[in-house]
Design a protein around this motif. Structure first.
Motif, PDB file in Angstrom:
ATOM      1  N   ASN A  32       1.938   1.763  -5.125  1.00  0.00           N
ATOM      2  CA  ASN A  32       2.253   3.116  -4.699  1.00  0.00           C
ATOM      3  C   ASN A  32       1.337   3.562  -3.580  1.00  0.00           C
ATOM      4  O   ASN A  32       0.944   4.715  -3.488  1.00  0.00           O
ATOM      5  CB  ASN A  32       2.170   4.092  -5.881  1.00  0.00           C
ATOM      6  N   LEU A  33       0.960   2.630  -2.671  1.00  0.00           N
ATOM      7  CA  LEU A  33       0.044   2.941  -1.578  1.00  0.00           C
ATOM      8  C   LEU A  33       0.675   3.947  -0.623  1.00  0.00           C
ATOM      9  O   LEU A  33       1.839   3.814  -0.246  1.00  0.00           O
ATOM     10  CB  LEU A  33      -0.304   1.662  -0.820  1.00  0.00           C
ATOM     11  N   ASP A  34      -0.097   4.943  -0.225  1.00  0.00           N
ATOM     12  CA  ASP A  34       0.351   5.898   0.783  1.00  0.00           C
ATOM     13  C   ASP A  34       0.675   5.131   2.067  1.00  0.00           C
ATOM     14  O   ASP A  34      -0.196   4.447   2.620  1.00  0.00           O
ATOM     15  CB  ASP A  34      -0.766   6.913   1.034  1.00  0.00           C
ATOM     16  N   PRO A  35       1.902   5.205   2.581  1.00  0.00           N
ATOM     17  CA  PRO A  35       2.256   4.447   3.784  1.00  0.00           C
ATOM     18  C   PRO A  35       1.338   4.717   4.969  1.00  0.00           C
ATOM     19  O   PRO A  35       1.117   3.839   5.809  1.00  0.00           O
ATOM     20  CB  PRO A  35       3.690   4.904   4.082  1.00  0.00           C
ATOM     21  N   ASN A  36       0.760   5.918   5.040  1.00  0.00           N
ATOM     22  CA  ASN A  36      -0.108   6.250   6.167  1.00  0.00           C
ATOM     23  C   ASN A  36      -1.428   5.494   6.146  1.00  0.00           C
ATOM     24  O   ASN A  36      -2.117   5.432   7.164  1.00  0.00           O
ATOM     25  CB  ASN A  36      -0.359   7.756   6.214  1.00  0.00           C
ATOM     26  N   LEU A  37      -1.769   4.907   4.996  1.00  0.00           N
ATOM     27  CA  LEU A  37      -2.983   4.087   4.955  1.00  0.00           C
ATOM     28  C   LEU A  37      -2.858   2.853   5.843  1.00  0.00           C
ATOM     29  O   LEU A  37      -3.870   2.277   6.254  1.00  0.00           O
ATOM     30  CB  LEU A  37      -3.290   3.674   3.521  1.00  0.00           C
ATOM     31  N   LEU A  38      -1.629   2.465   6.158  1.00  0.00           N
ATOM     32  CA  LEU A  38      -1.443   1.318   7.049  1.00  0.00           C
ATOM     33  C   LEU A  38      -1.897   1.628   8.469  1.00  0.00           C
ATOM     34  O   LEU A  38      -2.006   0.721   9.298  1.00  0.00           O
ATOM     35  CB  LEU A  38       0.021   0.876   7.039  1.00  0.00           C
ATOM     36  N   TYR A  39      -2.177   2.904   8.756  1.00  0.00           N
ATOM     37  CA  TYR A  39      -2.732   3.283  10.048  1.00  0.00           C
ATOM     38  C   TYR A  39      -4.253   3.442   9.979  1.00  0.00           C
ATOM     39  O   TYR A  39      -4.887   3.738  10.990  1.00  0.00           O
ATOM     40  CB  TYR A  39      -2.133   4.614  10.520  1.00  0.00           C
ATOM     41  N   GLY A  40      -4.833   3.250   8.806  1.00  0.00           N
ATOM     42  CA  GLY A  40      -6.241   3.582   8.608  1.00  0.00           C
ATOM     43  C   GLY A  40      -7.226   2.473   8.921  1.00  0.00           C
ATOM     44  O   GLY A  40      -8.430   2.669   8.730  1.00  0.00           O
ATOM     45  N   GLY A  41      -6.728   1.333   9.354  1.00  0.00           N
ATOM     46  CA  GLY A  41      -7.634   0.219   9.626  1.00  0.00           C
ATOM     47  C   GLY A  41      -7.749  -0.711   8.432  1.00  0.00           C
ATOM     48  O   GLY A  41      -7.457  -0.336   7.291  1.00  0.00           O
ATOM     49  N   ARG A  42      -8.187  -1.929   8.697  1.00  0.00           N
ATOM     50  CA  ARG A  42      -8.165  -2.953   7.663  1.00  0.00           C
ATOM     51  C   ARG A  42      -9.162  -2.706   6.538  1.00  0.00           C
ATOM     52  O   ARG A  42      -8.885  -3.061   5.390  1.00  0.00           O
ATOM     53  CB  ARG A  42      -8.357  -4.329   8.294  1.00  0.00           C
ATOM     54  N   ASP A  43     -10.295  -2.078   6.846  1.00  0.00           N
ATOM     55  CA  ASP A  43     -11.245  -1.776   5.775  1.00  0.00           C
ATOM     56  C   ASP A  43     -10.630  -0.787   4.784  1.00  0.00           C
ATOM     57  O   ASP A  43     -10.764  -0.946   3.563  1.00  0.00           O
ATOM     58  CB  ASP A  43     -12.545  -1.200   6.350  1.00  0.00           C
ATOM     59  N   ALA A  44      -9.954   0.226   5.315  1.00  0.00           N
ATOM     60  CA  ALA A  44      -9.319   1.220   4.442  1.00  0.00           C
ATOM     61  C   ALA A  44      -8.183   0.596   3.645  1.00  0.00           C
ATOM     62  O   ALA A  44      -8.031   0.872   2.444  1.00  0.00           O
ATOM     63  CB  ALA A  44      -8.787   2.392   5.276  1.00  0.00           C
ATOM     64  N   ILE A  45      -7.383  -0.249   4.281  1.00  0.00           N
ATOM     65  CA  ILE A  45      -6.289  -0.912   3.572  1.00  0.00           C
ATOM     66  C   ILE A  45      -6.839  -1.756   2.436  1.00  0.00           C
ATOM     67  O   ILE A  45      -6.352  -1.671   1.284  1.00  0.00           O
ATOM     68  CB  ILE A  45      -5.465  -1.788   4.540  1.00  0.00           C
ATOM     69  N   GLU A  46      -7.864  -2.533   2.707  1.00  0.00           N
ATOM     70  CA  GLU A  46      -8.430  -3.395   1.661  1.00  0.00           C
ATOM     71  C   GLU A  46      -9.023  -2.570   0.525  1.00  0.00           C
ATOM     72  O   GLU A  46      -8.807  -2.864  -0.654  1.00  0.00           O
ATOM     73  CB  GLU A  46      -9.503  -4.312   2.256  1.00  0.00           C
ATOM     74  N   ARG A  47      -9.759  -1.527   0.869  1.00  0.00           N
ATOM     75  CA  ARG A  47     -10.374  -0.671  -0.153  1.00  0.00           C
ATOM     76  C   ARG A  47      -9.320  -0.046  -1.058  1.00  0.00           C
ATOM     77  O   ARG A  47      -9.450  -0.035  -2.290  1.00  0.00           O
ATOM     78  CB  ARG A  47     -11.195   0.418   0.539  1.00  0.00           C
ATOM     79  N   GLU A  48      -8.239   0.462  -0.456  1.00  0.00           N
ATOM     80  CA  GLU A  48      -7.232   1.157  -1.248  1.00  0.00           C
ATOM     81  C   GLU A  48      -6.347   0.202  -2.039  1.00  0.00           C
ATOM     82  O   GLU A  48      -5.907   0.532  -3.144  1.00  0.00           O
ATOM     83  CB  GLU A  48      -6.389   2.052  -0.340  1.00  0.00           C
ATOM     84  N   VAL A  49      -6.095  -0.980  -1.502  1.00  0.00           N
ATOM     85  CA  VAL A  49      -5.336  -1.959  -2.281  1.00  0.00           C
ATOM     86  C   VAL A  49      -6.149  -2.400  -3.490  1.00  0.00           C
ATOM     87  O   VAL A  49      -5.608  -2.565  -4.595  1.00  0.00           O
ATOM     88  CB  VAL A  49      -4.948  -3.177  -1.410  1.00  0.00           C
ATOM     89  N   LYS A  50      -7.447  -2.587  -3.308  1.00  0.00           N
ATOM     90  CA  LYS A  50      -8.311  -2.959  -4.438  1.00  0.00           C
ATOM     91  C   LYS A  50      -8.290  -1.868  -5.505  1.00  0.00           C
ATOM     92  O   LYS A  50      -8.149  -2.150  -6.702  1.00  0.00           O
ATOM     93  CB  LYS A  50      -9.733  -3.196  -3.950  1.00  0.00           C
ATOM     94  N   ARG A  51      -8.407  -0.611  -5.060  1.00  0.00           N
ATOM     95  CA  ARG A  51      -8.378   0.507  -6.011  1.00  0.00           C
ATOM     96  C   ARG A  51      -7.033   0.575  -6.728  1.00  0.00           C
ATOM     97  O   ARG A  51      -6.966   0.738  -7.948  1.00  0.00           O
ATOM     98  CB  ARG A  51      -8.638   1.821  -5.260  1.00  0.00           C
ATOM     99  N   MET A  52      -5.948   0.446  -5.960  1.00  0.00           N
ATOM    100  CA  MET A  52      -4.613   0.502  -6.540  1.00  0.00           C
ATOM    101  C   MET A  52      -4.423  -0.612  -7.562  1.00  0.00           C
ATOM    102  O   MET A  52      -3.890  -0.393  -8.654  1.00  0.00           O
ATOM    103  CB  MET A  52      -3.568   0.386  -5.424  1.00  0.00           C
ATOM    104  N   SER A  53      -4.854  -1.813  -7.226  1.00  0.00           N
ATOM    105  CA  SER A  53      -4.684  -2.952  -8.120  1.00  0.00           C
ATOM    106  C   SER A  53      -5.449  -2.743  -9.424  1.00  0.00           C
ATOM    107  O   SER A  53      -4.927  -3.028 -10.512  1.00  0.00           O
ATOM    108  CB  SER A  53      -5.170  -4.239  -7.435  1.00  0.00           C
ATOM    109  N   GLU A  54      -6.656  -2.250  -9.324  1.00  0.00           N
ATOM    110  CA  GLU A  54      -7.447  -2.006 -10.525  1.00  0.00           C
ATOM    111  C   GLU A  54      -6.798  -0.942 -11.397  1.00  0.00           C
ATOM    112  O   GLU A  54      -6.803  -1.040 -12.627  1.00  0.00           O
ATOM    113  CB  GLU A  54      -8.870  -1.597 -10.134  1.00  0.00           C
TER     114      GLU A  54
END
Length: 382
Positions: free
Chosen positions: A318-340
């Protein structure tokens, strides 16, 4: 029955049946779309609905993301549009560049319902979608399953009355309040077309592959695509209005599809409901809607969503689609959080990684690739 290539990746099918998988399967809504340069190249010489109505073109754009992200994506979704259902009902729909869908002659009063086709020949009106599905199943060469879809009645109803997109849905909501019975009749009428359309999609993608050990199916199972219903404007209704106007039609679709498939001897197909913004209804949808998977948007925490639905359904998001504009560090951080968050809580932990809505046109395709790679890394079972 068509002899398709054997399916090589059933991760999504297993997750949709509630199994905890070795990692989360991943795909994104609108993954065949404008963010891809190869899609834009096709659109240079073909109008949007021309692509939808031409099976070879629809197949090509459906396969484009699978080709680009081979080994990273676990599903394809047929290239089409939710508004082909109003077209099948006899309404004209145009796709205007920069503004989106436009209905030159929307429904203004209940008397306008008479303009709609009283009987819809699904094969005649939407057979091009079925042809595209069959063609795409061959083009995929068994790499991933194919998802079929349609819009939910309330969302389609709103487009048909508003004449296009709307920030307030003033006209559509006015119908619900002024003409509640006529609105309900029209909603069910749309739902009936959706049922026939979804059943046709399943039959177009049927494939005998192997025996699957499913507790609710005996004998050989036809490995077939999943179905998703998009209620994009569900969150625009107050909870009691969602319960009165939208929910019964969602039930009508899930029940109707299963009943028609059973009558025709076609096995049960996993069905996903994405009721964007209706997180208040998650417990009800899990208990009584009849869907196997519920998609959730980014406005609810996955752990909270799991608490609300219990062990009844798989979850998707359920990642916010706008995070795909946030840079790779933000994408990785939020995917990790989402997965957990998705992996925590009580079993079963079946979930499908996705965005909380569709991907938008300005996303860098390589940033989306990074999203997929992060899902593979962080969703893996420990």
């Amino acid at each position: 029955m068509t002899d398709f290539p054997p399916l090589k990746n059933d991760l999504l099918l297993r997750a949709a049946r509630g199994e905890e998988t070795e990692r989360a399967p991943v795909w994104v809504m609108r993954q065949a779309g404008r963010y891809l340069p190869e899609f834009r190249e096709v659109r240079k010489s073909h109008e949007f609905f021309e692509v939808c109505r031409t099976p070879a073109l629809a197949t090509e754009v459906t396969v484009q993301p699978i080709r680009r992200y081979s080994g990273l994506l676990d599903a394809s979704i047929i290239f089409s549009d939710i508004l082909v259902v109003p077209q099948a009902l006899g309404m004209e729909v145009q796709m205007k560049e920069g503004t989106g869908p436009h209905f030159p002659d929307p429904l203004v009063t209940p008397a306008d319902i008479e303009k709609l086709s009283k009987v819809v020949n699904i094969q005649k009106e939407l057979g091009y979608v079925f042809d595209a599905i069959t063609m795409t199943r061959h083009a995929l060469k068994g790499e991933v399953p194919l998802i079929g879809f349609c819009g939910a009645p309330w969302t389609l109803f709103a487009y048909m009355i508003e004449g296009g997109g709307s920030k307030t849905l003033q006209k559509a909501k006015s119908w619900l309040f002024k003409y509640p019975e006529e609105s309900k009749q029209l909603l069910i009428r749309i739902a009936d077309v959706c049922v026939d359309f979804l059943v046709g999609q399943v039959k177009a993608g049927a494939q005998v592959i192997r025996f699957l050990k499913l507790p609710f199916i005996l004998g050989p199972h036809l490995e077939i695509q999943l179905l998703q219903i998009f209620d994009s404007w569900a969150g625009e209704l107050a909870p009691h209005h969602f319960l009165e106007f939208s929910f019964p039609t969602l039930q009508h679709i899930s029940t109707g599809v299963r009943q028609k498939l059973a009558v025709e001897g076609v096995p049960i197909v996993p069905m996903t409901l994405f009721a964007k913004g209706a997180n208040h209804a998650l417990p009800l949808l899990a208990q009584k809607s009849g869907y196997d998977t519920l998609g959730i948007d980014w406005c609810v925490d996955p752990a909270e969503a799991r608490r609300l639905v219990g062990d009844k359904v798989a979850l998707q998001g359920n990642l916010d689609p706008n995070l795909l504009y946030g840079g790779r560090d933000a994408i990785e951080r939020e995917v990790k959080r989402m997965s957990e968050a998705f992996k925590g809580g009580k079993a079963p932990k079946a979930w499908i990684a996705n965005l909380g809505h569709g991907i938008t046109p300005g996303v860098d395709p390589e940033d989306l690739r990074w999203f997929f790679e992060c899902v593979h890394k962080y969703s893996a079972a420990k």
